[in-house]
Design a protein around this motif. Structure first.
Motif, mmCIF file in Angstrom:
data_model
loop_
_atom_site.group_PDB
_atom_site.id
_atom_site.type_symbol
_atom_site.label_atom_id
_atom_site.label_comp_id
_atom_site.label_asym_id
_atom_site.label_seq_id
_atom_site.Cartn_x
_atom_site.Cartn_y
_atom_site.Cartn_z
ATOM 1 N N LYS A 11 0.850 -1.184 0.000
ATOM 2 C CA LYS A 11 0.000 0.000 0.000
ATOM 3 C C LYS A 11 0.890 1.240 0.000
ATOM 4 O O LYS A 11 1.553 1.530 0.987
ATOM 5 C CB LYS A 11 -0.921 0.007 1.223
ATOM 6 N N PHE A 12 0.936 1.934 -1.136
ATOM 7 C CA PHE A 12 1.717 3.157 -1.262
ATOM 8 C C PHE A 12 0.780 4.352 -1.362
ATOM 9 O O PHE A 12 -0.323 4.246 -1.925
ATOM 10 C CB PHE A 12 2.615 3.105 -2.496
ATOM 11 N N ALA A 13 1.228 5.475 -0.849
ATOM 12 C CA ALA A 13 0.428 6.699 -0.909
ATOM 13 C C ALA A 13 0.259 7.144 -2.356
ATOM 14 O O ALA A 13 1.161 6.974 -3.179
ATOM 15 C CB ALA A 13 1.100 7.799 -0.094
ATOM 16 N N PRO A 14 -0.891 7.723 -2.702
ATOM 17 C CA PRO A 14 -1.094 8.206 -4.066
ATOM 18 C C PRO A 14 -0.290 9.464 -4.351
ATOM 19 O O PRO A 14 0.143 10.167 -3.424
ATOM 20 C CB PRO A 14 -2.596 8.510 -4.107
ATOM 21 N N LEU A 15 -0.095 9.751 -5.614
ATOM 22 C CA LEU A 15 0.520 11.002 -6.009
ATOM 23 C C LEU A 15 -0.312 12.176 -5.503
ATOM 24 O O LEU A 15 -1.537 12.077 -5.362
ATOM 25 C CB LEU A 15 0.630 11.094 -7.536
ATOM 26 N N GLU A 16 0.353 13.289 -5.261
ATOM 27 C CA GLU A 16 -0.357 14.510 -4.896
ATOM 28 C C GLU A 16 -1.218 14.974 -6.073
ATOM 29 O O GLU A 16 -0.940 14.664 -7.228
ATOM 30 C CB GLU A 16 0.638 15.605 -4.516
ATOM 31 N N GLU A 17 -2.256 15.758 -5.754
ATOM 32 C CA GLU A 17 -3.114 16.289 -6.806
ATOM 33 C C GLU A 17 -2.299 17.077 -7.842
ATOM 34 O O GLU A 17 -2.516 16.940 -9.051
ATOM 35 C CB GLU A 17 -4.176 17.202 -6.192
ATOM 36 N N THR A 18 -1.369 17.890 -7.363
ATOM 37 C CA THR A 18 -0.581 18.709 -8.289
ATOM 38 C C THR A 18 0.336 17.852 -9.149
ATOM 39 O O THR A 18 0.657 18.230 -10.281
ATOM 40 C CB THR A 18 0.260 19.728 -7.507
ATOM 41 N N THR A 19 0.748 16.694 -8.633
ATOM 42 C CA THR A 19 1.591 15.793 -9.421
ATOM 43 C C THR A 19 0.797 15.182 -10.561
ATOM 44 O O THR A 19 1.268 15.114 -11.703
ATOM 45 C CB THR A 19 2.175 14.689 -8.531
ATOM 46 N N PHE A 20 -0.412 14.719 -10.278
ATOM 47 C CA PHE A 20 -1.263 14.176 -11.337
ATOM 48 C C PHE A 20 -1.464 15.179 -12.462
ATOM 49 O O PHE A 20 -1.532 14.814 -13.632
ATOM 50 C CB PHE A 20 -2.625 13.775 -10.770
ATOM 51 N N ASP A 21 -1.575 16.445 -12.102
ATOM 52 C CA ASP A 21 -1.886 17.472 -13.091
ATOM 53 C C ASP A 21 -0.648 18.127 -13.687
ATOM 54 O O ASP A 21 -0.775 19.001 -14.552
ATOM 55 C CB ASP A 21 -2.759 18.555 -12.449
ATOM 56 N N ASN A 22 0.541 17.738 -13.235
ATOM 57 C CA ASN A 22 1.760 18.395 -13.700
ATOM 58 C C ASN A 22 1.978 18.127 -15.186
ATOM 59 O O ASN A 22 2.053 16.974 -15.620
ATOM 60 C CB ASN A 22 2.957 17.891 -12.893
ATOM 61 N N GLU A 23 2.107 19.189 -15.978
ATOM 62 C CA GLU A 23 2.170 19.030 -17.427
ATOM 63 C C GLU A 23 3.484 18.408 -17.879
ATOM 64 O O GLU A 23 3.528 17.716 -18.907
ATOM 65 C CB GLU A 23 1.961 20.373 -18.126
ATOM 66 N N PHE A 24 4.569 18.626 -17.133
ATOM 67 C CA PHE A 24 5.823 17.966 -17.499
ATOM 68 C C PHE A 24 5.679 16.461 -17.362
ATOM 69 O O PHE A 24 6.076 15.708 -18.266
ATOM 70 C CB PHE A 24 6.980 18.460 -16.630
ATOM 71 N N LEU A 25 5.145 15.997 -16.241
ATOM 72 C CA LEU A 25 4.966 14.554 -16.044
ATOM 73 C C LEU A 25 4.105 13.968 -17.150
ATOM 74 O O LEU A 25 4.419 12.918 -17.716
ATOM 75 C CB LEU A 25 4.350 14.300 -14.670
ATOM 76 N N ARG A 26 3.039 14.631 -17.493
ATOM 77 C CA ARG A 26 2.134 14.128 -18.529
ATOM 78 C C ARG A 26 2.820 14.105 -19.899
ATOM 79 O O ARG A 26 2.688 13.141 -20.656
ATOM 80 C CB ARG A 26 0.863 14.967 -18.568
ATOM 81 N N GLU A 27 3.563 15.139 -20.204
ATOM 82 C CA GLU A 27 4.239 15.182 -21.503
ATOM 83 C C GLU A 27 5.364 14.157 -21.563
ATOM 84 O O GLU A 27 5.644 13.582 -22.621
ATOM 85 C CB GLU A 27 4.781 16.584 -21.772
ATOM 86 N N LEU A 28 6.011 13.898 -20.432
ATOM 87 C CA LEU A 28 7.071 12.901 -20.401
ATOM 88 C C LEU A 28 6.498 11.496 -20.623
ATOM 89 O O LEU A 28 7.137 10.661 -21.279
ATOM 90 C CB LEU A 28 7.821 12.969 -19.073
ATOM 91 N N ILE A 29 5.323 11.220 -20.088
ATOM 92 C CA ILE A 29 4.666 9.936 -20.363
ATOM 93 C C ILE A 29 4.445 9.773 -21.859
ATOM 94 O O ILE A 29 4.705 8.704 -22.434
ATOM 95 C CB ILE A 29 3.320 9.848 -19.605
ATOM 96 N N ARG A 30 3.986 10.820 -22.533
ATOM 97 C CA ARG A 30 3.751 10.759 -23.981
ATOM 98 C C ARG A 30 5.065 10.605 -24.742
ATOM 99 O O ARG A 30 5.169 9.813 -25.688
ATOM 100 C CB ARG A 30 3.026 12.023 -24.432
ATOM 101 N N PHE A 31 6.075 11.373 -24.339
ATOM 102 C CA PHE A 31 7.382 11.303 -25.000
ATOM 103 C C PHE A 31 7.965 9.904 -24.891
ATOM 104 O O PHE A 31 8.435 9.332 -25.883
ATOM 105 C CB PHE A 31 8.334 12.326 -24.385
ATOM 106 N N ASP A 32 7.959 9.347 -23.699
ATOM 107 C CA ASP A 32 8.527 8.010 -23.504
ATOM 108 C C ASP A 32 7.817 6.983 -24.380
ATOM 109 O O ASP A 32 8.464 6.138 -25.016
ATOM 110 C CB ASP A 32 8.420 7.599 -22.034
ATOM 111 N N PHE A 33 6.498 7.044 -24.404
ATOM 112 C CA PHE A 33 5.750 6.065 -25.188
ATOM 113 C C PHE A 33 6.130 6.137 -26.668
ATOM 114 O O PHE A 33 6.205 5.095 -27.346
ATOM 115 C CB PHE A 33 4.240 6.291 -25.029
ATOM 116 N N ALA A 34 6.393 7.332 -27.162
ATOM 117 C CA ALA A 34 6.741 7.502 -28.582
ATOM 118 C C ALA A 34 8.061 6.837 -28.934
ATOM 119 O O ALA A 34 8.358 6.629 -30.121
ATOM 120 C CB ALA A 34 6.794 8.989 -28.931
#
Length: 253
Positions: free
Chosen positions: A100-123
C-alpha cells in the motif's frame, strides 16, 4: 509550444538492444515544461516512507499513481488508486505481497511535465503489434527517493536483479545530492549482464523492454561524510490494454 524532444533514435536502439540510454544533454525541453519540471521536483521532499523494506529499514520514500493513456489522442486520465502488487517470480524480496503506497499529490497528477514525459517516452517504444498503438494503456507513475549516510547505504533496488512486470519501463533521474554508487545494470532474459552505466545528471534516463530484460541498481553512499546522500527517480511502467474506469482528475482517492 510545450514539448519534449530528442534527436536520438531511441526506438531503433530499444528495438535492437532492448534498452536505450538518454542523457539529459540530448533531451530538449521547452521553457514552459522546465518550469513544470521544477515544480514537480518539490514533491520529492514530501514522500512517505516505504514500509516494505527488508528488516524494517527506512531509506526509501515513494508515491505512485495510475493513468489511462490513449496513444491515438495523447489523452491521459487519472485512474483510481490501487494497492501495488508484483509477482515473487520477478521480485524476490517484496514480490508476492500486496503493498500500500500513498497516491501522487493532486498537483503531481496534473503536472504538465509529467504528462508530456509519459507521452514522450511512449513515442520511443518499438511496438511489435500495430494494435498496441491504438488501444489504451495503463501507466504507473512512481516518485521514489532513496537516502543514505556514510555508514548506512541506501538501496535503489533492494530486490536486486528484477523485473517490474510491465511491457516497457522508463527511469528518469530526478535528484542526485552527495551520492556515490547507484550504478545501473541491465541483464538479458537469462540474467546475463549486458551493460552497466551511471545516471549522473538530472534527467539522465533509460528506457527498456521489461518483458525481455532484467535490471538492478547498486546501493548509494554519502560522498561527503558530513552530509547525507539522496538519489531520486521518476519512473513509469507501461501496461498495454488495461483500461480502468475514468475518474475526475481533481477528485481525491
Amino acid at each position: 509550444m510545450a514539448n519534449i524532444t530528442t534527436t536520438l533514435n531511441l526506438k531503433d536502439e530499444i528495438a535492437r538492444n532492448g534498452y536505450g540510454l538518454l542523457r539529459a544533454s540530448d533531451l530538449h525541453i521547452s521553457e514552459e515544461l522546465l518550469q513544470a519540471w521544477h515544480s514537480l521536483t518539490i514533491d520529492y521532499a514530501d514522500l512517505p516512507a516505504d514500509e516494505y523494506l527488508p528488516g524494517g529499514a527506512r531509506y526509501r520514500f515513494r508515491r505512485y499513481g495510475r493513468f489511462r493513456f490513449s496513444p491515438r489522442s495523447g489523452a491521459l486520465s487519472r485512474l483510481p488508486h490501487e494497492d501495488y502488487f508484483q509477482s515473487a517470480d520477478i521480485n524476490r524480496v517484496t514480490g508476492g505481497i500486496i503493498r500500500k503506497f500513498a497516491p501522487l499529490e493532486e498537483t503531481t497528477f496534473d503536472n504538465e511535465f509529467l504528462r508530456e514525459l509519459i507521452r514522450f517516452d511512449f513515442a520511443q517504444f518499438p511496438l511489435e503489434d500495430a494494435a498496441q498503438s491504438r488501444e489504451d494503456w495503463e501507466v504507473h507513475a512512481h516518485l521514489i527517493r532513496v537516502t543514505a549516510g556514510l555508514s548506512a547505504p541506501g538501496h535503489p533496488t533492494p530486490e536486486g536483479i528484477h523485473r517490474d512486470g510491465a511491457a516497457f519501463v522508463t527511469v528518469h533521474l530526478a535528484e542526485l545530492v552527495n551520492a556515490q554508487g547507484g550504478e545501473v545494470s541491465i541483464y538479458d532474459d537469462d540474467r546475463q549482464l549486458l551493460t552497466t552505466f551511471q545516471l549522473e545528471a538530472v534527467l539522465d534516463s533509460y528506457l527498456f523492454n521489461d518483458a525481455i530484460l532484467w535490471h538492478a541498481a547498486e546501493p548509494i553512499r554519502a560522498a561527503a561524510p558530513a552530509h547525507g546522500a539522496i538519489r531520486s527517480i521518476l519512473t513509469f511502467d507501461y501496461h498495454p490494454g488495461l483500461t480502468g474506469p475514468r475518474i475526475d482528475s481533481y477528485k481525491r482517492d
